[in-house]
Design a protein around this motif. Structure first.
Motif, PDB file in Angstrom:
ATOM      1  N   GLY A 127       0.837  -1.190   0.000  1.00  0.00           N
ATOM      2  CA  GLY A 127       0.000   0.000   0.000  1.00  0.00           C
ATOM      3  C   GLY A 127       0.872   1.241   0.000  1.00  0.00           C
ATOM      4  O   GLY A 127       2.038   1.196   0.409  1.00  0.00           O
ATOM      5  N   GLY A 128       0.308   2.389  -0.467  1.00  0.00           N
ATOM      6  CA  GLY A 128       1.152   3.566  -0.588  1.00  0.00           C
ATOM      7  C   GLY A 128       0.404   4.876  -0.538  1.00  0.00           C
ATOM      8  O   GLY A 128      -0.538   5.042   0.242  1.00  0.00           O
ATOM      9  N   THR A 129       0.803   5.791  -1.406  1.00  0.00           N
ATOM     10  CA  THR A 129       0.415   7.194  -1.284  1.00  0.00           C
ATOM     11  C   THR A 129      -0.719   7.635  -2.213  1.00  0.00           C
ATOM     12  O   THR A 129      -1.443   8.565  -1.894  1.00  0.00           O
ATOM     13  CB  THR A 129       1.631   8.095  -1.578  1.00  0.00           C
ATOM     14  OG1 THR A 129       2.135   7.777  -2.891  1.00  0.00           O
ATOM     15  CG2 THR A 129       2.725   7.897  -0.542  1.00  0.00           C
ATOM     16  N   ASN A 162     -11.630 -17.502  -2.948  1.00  0.00           N
ATOM     17  CA  ASN A 162     -10.352 -17.738  -2.264  1.00  0.00           C
ATOM     18  C   ASN A 162      -9.327 -18.346  -3.211  1.00  0.00           C
ATOM     19  O   ASN A 162      -8.146 -17.977  -3.190  1.00  0.00           O
ATOM     20  CB  ASN A 162     -10.559 -18.678  -1.067  1.00  0.00           C
ATOM     21  CG  ASN A 162     -11.444 -18.073   0.006  1.00  0.00           C
ATOM     22  OD1 ASN A 162     -11.708 -16.874   0.000  1.00  0.00           O
ATOM     23  ND2 ASN A 162     -11.910 -18.903   0.913  1.00  0.00           N
ATOM     24  N   PHE A 163      -9.783 -19.267  -4.061  1.00  0.00           N
ATOM     25  CA  PHE A 163      -8.877 -19.957  -4.981  1.00  0.00           C
ATOM     26  C   PHE A 163      -8.198 -18.976  -5.919  1.00  0.00           C
ATOM     27  O   PHE A 163      -6.995 -19.078  -6.195  1.00  0.00           O
ATOM     28  CB  PHE A 163      -9.654 -21.015  -5.779  1.00  0.00           C
ATOM     29  CG  PHE A 163      -8.808 -21.796  -6.734  1.00  0.00           C
ATOM     30  CD1 PHE A 163      -8.124 -22.922  -6.309  1.00  0.00           C
ATOM     31  CD2 PHE A 163      -8.693 -21.414  -8.067  1.00  0.00           C
ATOM     32  CE1 PHE A 163      -7.333 -23.650  -7.194  1.00  0.00           C
ATOM     33  CE2 PHE A 163      -7.906 -22.130  -8.955  1.00  0.00           C
ATOM     34  CZ  PHE A 163      -7.222 -23.252  -8.516  1.00  0.00           C
ATOM     35  N   PHE A 164      -8.955 -17.990  -6.402  1.00  0.00           N
ATOM     36  CA  PHE A 164      -8.395 -17.041  -7.359  1.00  0.00           C
ATOM     37  C   PHE A 164      -7.679 -15.873  -6.687  1.00  0.00           C
ATOM     38  O   PHE A 164      -7.057 -15.046  -7.370  1.00  0.00           O
ATOM     39  CB  PHE A 164      -9.495 -16.519  -8.279  1.00  0.00           C
ATOM     40  CG  PHE A 164      -9.944 -17.526  -9.307  1.00  0.00           C
ATOM     41  CD1 PHE A 164      -9.133 -17.845 -10.384  1.00  0.00           C
ATOM     42  CD2 PHE A 164     -11.157 -18.183  -9.169  1.00  0.00           C
ATOM     43  CE1 PHE A 164      -9.530 -18.787 -11.322  1.00  0.00           C
ATOM     44  CE2 PHE A 164     -11.570 -19.120 -10.110  1.00  0.00           C
ATOM     45  CZ  PHE A 164     -10.751 -19.429 -11.183  1.00  0.00           C
ATOM     46  N   SER A 165      -7.739 -15.790  -5.361  1.00  0.00           N
ATOM     47  CA  SER A 165      -7.087 -14.697  -4.635  1.00  0.00           C
ATOM     48  C   SER A 165      -5.604 -14.951  -4.413  1.00  0.00           C
ATOM     49  O   SER A 165      -4.845 -14.012  -4.152  1.00  0.00           O
ATOM     50  CB  SER A 165      -7.770 -14.475  -3.281  1.00  0.00           C
ATOM     51  OG  SER A 165      -9.100 -14.051  -3.445  1.00  0.00           O
ATOM     52  N   ASP A 222       1.415  -9.152  -7.067  1.00  0.00           N
ATOM     53  CA  ASP A 222       0.379  -8.260  -6.554  1.00  0.00           C
ATOM     54  C   ASP A 222      -0.134  -7.376  -7.688  1.00  0.00           C
ATOM     55  O   ASP A 222       0.606  -6.544  -8.212  1.00  0.00           O
ATOM     56  CB  ASP A 222       0.963  -7.384  -5.437  1.00  0.00           C
ATOM     57  CG  ASP A 222      -0.080  -6.519  -4.755  1.00  0.00           C
ATOM     58  OD1 ASP A 222      -1.231  -6.467  -5.235  1.00  0.00           O
ATOM     59  OD2 ASP A 222       0.246  -5.902  -3.719  1.00  0.00           O
ATOM     60  N   PRO A 223      -1.415  -7.516  -8.086  1.00  0.00           N
ATOM     61  CA  PRO A 223      -1.945  -6.700  -9.177  1.00  0.00           C
ATOM     62  C   PRO A 223      -2.344  -5.295  -8.746  1.00  0.00           C
ATOM     63  O   PRO A 223      -2.699  -4.468  -9.584  1.00  0.00           O
ATOM     64  CB  PRO A 223      -3.187  -7.495  -9.610  1.00  0.00           C
ATOM     65  CG  PRO A 223      -3.662  -8.134  -8.349  1.00  0.00           C
ATOM     66  CD  PRO A 223      -2.403  -8.487  -7.582  1.00  0.00           C
ATOM     67  N   MET A 224      -2.268  -5.010  -7.437  1.00  0.00           N
ATOM     68  CA  MET A 224      -2.760  -3.740  -6.911  1.00  0.00           C
ATOM     69  C   MET A 224      -1.643  -2.769  -6.553  1.00  0.00           C
ATOM     70  O   MET A 224      -1.797  -1.562  -6.686  1.00  0.00           O
ATOM     71  CB  MET A 224      -3.644  -3.990  -5.681  1.00  0.00           C
ATOM     72  CG  MET A 224      -4.798  -4.931  -5.969  1.00  0.00           C
ATOM     73  SD  MET A 224      -5.826  -5.278  -4.529  1.00  0.00           S
ATOM     74  CE  MET A 224      -6.626  -3.696  -4.326  1.00  0.00           C
ATOM     75  N   PHE A 225      -0.510  -3.290  -6.074  1.00  0.00           N
ATOM     76  CA  PHE A 225       0.586  -2.415  -5.651  1.00  0.00           C
ATOM     77  C   PHE A 225       1.893  -3.000  -6.168  1.00  0.00           C
ATOM     78  O   PHE A 225       2.333  -4.060  -5.725  1.00  0.00           O
ATOM     79  CB  PHE A 225       0.612  -2.276  -4.128  1.00  0.00           C
ATOM     80  CG  PHE A 225       1.477  -1.148  -3.639  1.00  0.00           C
ATOM     81  CD1 PHE A 225       1.024   0.166  -3.704  1.00  0.00           C
ATOM     82  CD2 PHE A 225       2.740  -1.379  -3.116  1.00  0.00           C
ATOM     83  CE1 PHE A 225       1.808   1.216  -3.255  1.00  0.00           C
ATOM     84  CE2 PHE A 225       3.537  -0.332  -2.673  1.00  0.00           C
ATOM     85  CZ  PHE A 225       3.065   0.970  -2.739  1.00  0.00           C
ATOM     86  N   HIS A 250      -0.813  -9.982  -3.164  1.00  0.00           N
ATOM     87  CA  HIS A 250      -1.276  -8.899  -2.303  1.00  0.00           C
ATOM     88  C   HIS A 250      -1.377  -9.331  -0.846  1.00  0.00           C
ATOM     89  O   HIS A 250      -1.313  -8.487   0.052  1.00  0.00           O
ATOM     90  CB  HIS A 250      -2.630  -8.399  -2.800  1.00  0.00           C
ATOM     91  CG  HIS A 250      -3.030  -7.081  -2.217  1.00  0.00           C
ATOM     92  ND1 HIS A 250      -2.319  -5.915  -2.437  1.00  0.00           N
ATOM     93  CD2 HIS A 250      -4.068  -6.734  -1.398  1.00  0.00           C
ATOM     94  CE1 HIS A 250      -2.906  -4.910  -1.797  1.00  0.00           C
ATOM     95  NE2 HIS A 250      -3.955  -5.392  -1.159  1.00  0.00           N
ATOM     96  N   LEU A 251      -1.501 -10.614  -0.598  1.00  0.00           N
ATOM     97  CA  LEU A 251      -1.599 -11.138   0.770  1.00  0.00           C
ATOM     98  C   LEU A 251      -0.250 -11.679   1.230  1.00  0.00           C
ATOM     99  O   LEU A 251      -0.181 -12.677   1.941  1.00  0.00           O
ATOM    100  CB  LEU A 251      -2.666 -12.238   0.830  1.00  0.00           C
ATOM    101  CG  LEU A 251      -4.058 -11.832   0.318  1.00  0.00           C
ATOM    102  CD1 LEU A 251      -5.015 -13.005   0.387  1.00  0.00           C
ATOM    103  CD2 LEU A 251      -4.612 -10.652   1.116  1.00  0.00           C
ATOM    104  N   VAL A 252       0.816 -10.997   0.857  1.00  0.00           N
ATOM    105  CA  VAL A 252       2.177 -11.467   1.111  1.00  0.00           C
ATOM    106  C   VAL A 252       2.428 -11.777   2.575  1.00  0.00           C
ATOM    107  O   VAL A 252       3.178 -12.700   2.903  1.00  0.00           O
ATOM    108  CB  VAL A 252       3.193 -10.417   0.588  1.00  0.00           C
ATOM    109  CG1 VAL A 252       2.971  -9.054   1.215  1.00  0.00           C
ATOM    110  CG2 VAL A 252       4.630 -10.885   0.803  1.00  0.00           C
ATOM    111  N   MET A 253       1.823 -11.045   3.512  1.00  0.00           N
ATOM    112  CA  MET A 253       2.090 -11.264   4.933  1.00  0.00           C
ATOM    113  C   MET A 253       1.572 -12.619   5.407  1.00  0.00           C
ATOM    114  O   MET A 253       2.038 -13.153   6.420  1.00  0.00           O
ATOM    115  CB  MET A 253       1.529 -10.128   5.790  1.00  0.00           C
ATOM    116  CG  MET A 253       0.035 -10.078   5.913  1.00  0.00           C
ATOM    117  SD  MET A 253      -0.737  -9.375   4.450  1.00  0.00           S
ATOM    118  CE  MET A 253      -2.411  -9.128   5.069  1.00  0.00           C
TER     119      MET A 253
END
Length: 275
Positions: A127-129, A162-165, A222-225, A250-253
């Motif tokens: 996430g960012g600015t 969930n599978f596609f996430s 991650d397609p979002m950030f 995107h759910l790297v954590m």
């Protein structure tokens, strides 16, 4: 049989009129680590990090943002309201100058907080600015708000989503999705709108606290950030580190929890004012 208490169960704290937040807290060494989840998420998003940091002996706090999880909703959403709630929570627990660990849309809340309050560091995950909503997110979330969310009452739809996430199929991800199902309430999607046109630099033409230690974490799937967005964020801080995990999303954590936890611990040991 005695039930084992989950550290992330937490308790409900009455913060101000009409606002109750679900919060979990554990005492320990300072600076405290405070977890701020992203849009449609909840405090359980950071289970792996919360348990890891707690086991290292640090003070930790995680909570559901207003309008998410088990916390009450706002009549009107704003990042400023989220920041005021965070300030009140820190006062409630006597926490000074925390490390804010934020994911996705939680990062703007963390960034805004750093402009007005003292922090010991910032961890910005995916996430960012600005330009945080990809082209497909706004129409998709509007579809979900105005009826699409009801599809998730149907058997199997949650599992397909969930599978596609993520491409990860392991126990950690199973727990993650079980504790963070796609929301079925209108408020969770309404709460996203404050981030769609967010621009940190437009709000703060004169930036403050650019000296704080910052750890930026991005992921290759991650397609979002993107990695470039992470580089751009890190460049604005004098003392910044950017870690890129090529094989996570995107759910790297949660997807690479051990690697992220070890990276956070190593970074925390390098920052000043630890005691």
């Amino acid at each position: 049989m005695t039930m084992i208490e989950d550290v992330l169960d937490g308790s409900t704290i009455h913060l101000r009129q009409w606002v109750n937040l679900q919060v979990c807290h554990s005492s320990g060494a300072t600076p405290a680590v405070v977890f701020i989840h992203g849009g449609t998420g909840n405090r359980f998003n950071f289970r792996s990090q919360y348990e890891f940091i707690q086991n290292q002996g640090w003070q930790v706090l995680a909570y559901d943002l207003a309008g998410h999880g088990q916390s009450s909703s706002y009549k009107r959403y704003s990042i400023g309201r989220h920041c005021r709630d965070l300030r009140r929570l820190l006062q409630y627990f006597g926490i000074d100058s925390p490390i804010l660990c934020c994911h996705s849309y939680g990062v703007p809340i963390g960034l805004e907080f750093t402009q007005h309050h003292q922090v010991s560091g910032l961890i910005a995950i995916a996430g960012g600015t600005h330009d945080l909503a990809p082209w497909w997110e706004i129409p998709l979330m509007k579809f979900m708000a105005f009826g699409g969310r009801y599809l998730y009452y149907l058997s199997g739809v949650q599992q397909i989503s969930n599978f596609f996430s993520t491409s990860y199929r392991n126990h950690v991800m199973e727990v993650f999705f079980a504790e963070n199902p796609v929301p079925k309430d209108f408020g969770s999607y309404k709460a996203l709108e404050i981030f769609w046109e967010y621009n940190f630099f437009a709000r703060h033409p004169l930036l403050k606290n650019l000296h704080i230690p910052v750890l930026v974490i991005t992921a290759g799937k991650d397609p979002m950030f993107t990695r470039q967005m992470g580089d751009d964020l890190a460049r604005h801080f004098v003392n910044s580190t950017h870690l890129h995990f090529a094989n996570a999303g995107h759910l790297v954590m949660a997807e690479q929890a051990d690697l992220v936890n070890n990276a956070i611990a190593k970074w925390m040991m390098s920052i000043p004012n630890r005691h």
